[in-house]
Design a protein around this motif. Structure first.
Motif, short mmCIF file in Angstrom:
data_model
loop_
_atom_site.label_atom_id
_atom_site.label_comp_id
_atom_site.label_asym_id
_atom_site.label_seq_id
_atom_site.Cartn_x
_atom_site.Cartn_y
_atom_site.Cartn_z
N GLN A 31 0.90 -1.13 -0.21
CA GLN A 31 0.14 0.17 0.01
C GLN A 31 0.79 1.24 0.13
N LEU A 32 0.60 2.27 -0.80
CA LEU A 32 1.52 3.32 -0.95
C LEU A 32 1.42 4.28 0.46
N TYR A 33 2.61 4.43 1.05
CA TYR A 33 2.71 5.15 2.27
C TYR A 33 2.00 6.42 2.33
N ASN A 34 1.31 6.42 3.21
CA ASN A 34 0.19 7.75 3.55
C ASN A 34 -0.43 8.16 2.35
N ILE A 35 -0.64 7.43 1.53
CA ILE A 35 -1.63 7.96 0.10
C ILE A 35 -2.84 7.14 0.31
N GLN A 36 -3.96 8.06 0.07
CA GLN A 36 -5.41 7.43 0.14
C GLN A 36 -6.04 7.77 -1.06
N PRO A 37 -6.94 7.32 -1.42
CA PRO A 37 -7.89 7.54 -2.51
C PRO A 37 -8.90 8.97 -2.24
N VAL A 38 -8.90 9.85 -3.16
CA VAL A 38 -9.69 10.90 -2.95
C VAL A 38 -10.99 10.96 -2.21
N GLY A 39 -11.96 9.75 -2.96
CA GLY A 39 -13.14 9.35 -2.34
C GLY A 39 -13.12 8.03 -1.47
N ASP A 40 -14.07 7.35 -1.68
CA ASP A 40 -14.16 5.99 -0.67
C ASP A 40 -13.27 4.83 -1.30
N LYS A 41 -13.02 4.73 -2.50
CA LYS A 41 -12.19 3.87 -3.28
C LYS A 41 -11.66 4.36 -4.42
N TRP A 42 -10.54 3.76 -4.90
CA TRP A 42 -9.92 4.28 -6.02
C TRP A 42 -10.73 4.27 -7.16
N GLU A 43 -10.85 5.25 -8.03
CA GLU A 43 -11.49 5.12 -9.34
C GLU A 43 -10.89 4.50 -10.16
N GLN A 44 -11.67 3.85 -11.13
CA GLN A 44 -11.04 2.87 -12.35
C GLN A 44 -10.03 3.69 -13.15
N SER A 45 -10.43 5.19 -13.43
CA SER A 45 -9.40 5.96 -14.13
C SER A 45 -7.96 6.30 -13.49
N VAL A 46 -8.08 6.10 -12.41
CA VAL A 46 -6.82 6.41 -11.43
C VAL A 46 -5.93 5.13 -11.67
N LEU A 47 -6.73 3.95 -11.30
CA LEU A 47 -6.05 2.61 -11.20
C LEU A 47 -5.31 2.42 -12.65
N ASP A 48 -6.22 3.01 -13.82
CA ASP A 48 -5.57 2.70 -15.02
C ASP A 48 -4.42 3.87 -15.15
N PHE A 49 -4.41 4.85 -14.74
CA PHE A 49 -3.20 5.81 -14.75
C PHE A 49 -2.18 5.12 -14.00
N LEU A 50 -2.38 4.49 -12.96
CA LEU A 50 -1.24 3.94 -12.11
C LEU A 50 -0.53 2.81 -12.83
N HIS A 51 -1.62 1.79 -13.44
CA HIS A 51 -0.94 0.90 -14.13
C HIS A 51 -0.24 1.29 -15.47
N SER A 52 -0.47 2.12 -16.30
CA SER A 52 0.18 2.66 -17.23
C SER A 52 1.58 3.53 -16.66
N THR A 53 1.62 3.93 -15.56
CA THR A 53 2.75 4.43 -15.06
C THR A 53 3.95 3.54 -14.50
N VAL A 54 3.33 2.46 -13.90
CA VAL A 54 4.26 1.50 -13.12
C VAL A 54 4.60 0.05 -14.06
N VAL A 55 3.86 -0.20 -14.93
CA VAL A 55 3.91 -1.44 -15.46
C VAL A 55 5.16 -1.61 -16.45
N ASP A 56 6.03 -2.55 -16.50
CA ASP A 56 7.03 -2.60 -17.15
C ASP A 56 8.19 -1.60 -16.88
N GLN A 57 8.25 -1.01 -15.66
CA GLN A 57 9.05 -0.02 -15.35
C GLN A 57 9.99 -0.40 -14.15
N THR A 58 11.14 -0.17 -14.17
CA THR A 58 12.28 -0.40 -12.82
C THR A 58 11.87 0.57 -11.72
N LEU A 59 11.27 0.12 -10.68
CA LEU A 59 11.13 0.93 -9.64
C LEU A 59 11.94 0.72 -8.39
#
Length: 106
Positions: A31-59
């Motif tokens: 779970q991302l440290y001290n990071i929470q969704p804006v609403g009650d749960k993560w919106e699909q568009s945010v999950l899509d953005f996160l997916h496109s940002t981290v998948v196949d990346q070296t982190l």
């Protein structure tokens, strides 16, 4: 790597044999440290953005703590920070783009 995506595929495209059975399964929920969704749960568009940002990346991953099973919003796993090799903090990126909030108000 299992990214948790769901895809439809034809039966003939499925593997019939198991591979890499000699390698132990390694899955570390984080779970991302001290990071929470804006609403009650993560919106699909945010999950899509996160997916496109981290998948196949070296982190780089820094574990900040171990999470305990404290209810439906927390699960066993770890709390941590994800950073790209260029130094971009993924949690801060989500907050700056308005996709998340910092649970400590920073």
């Amino acid at each position: 790597v299992d990214y948790g995506t769901v895809e439809e595929c034809k039966l003939e495209d499925m593997r019939k044999d198991l591979f890499m059975t000699e390698v132990p399964v390694q899955c570390f929920p984080i779970q991302l440290y001290n990071i929470q969704p804006v609403g009650d749960k993560w919106e699909q568009s945010v999950l899509d953005f996160l997916h496109s940002t981290v998948v196949d990346q070296t982190l780089d991953v820094v574990i900040t703590s171990s999470l305990m099973d404290t209810g439906e919003n927390m699960s066993r796993g770890y709390s941590g920070k994800l950073t790209t090799r260029a130094g971009l903090d993924i949690g801060h990126l989500l907050v700056r783009n308005g996709y998340a909030r910092d649970s400590e108000g920073n």
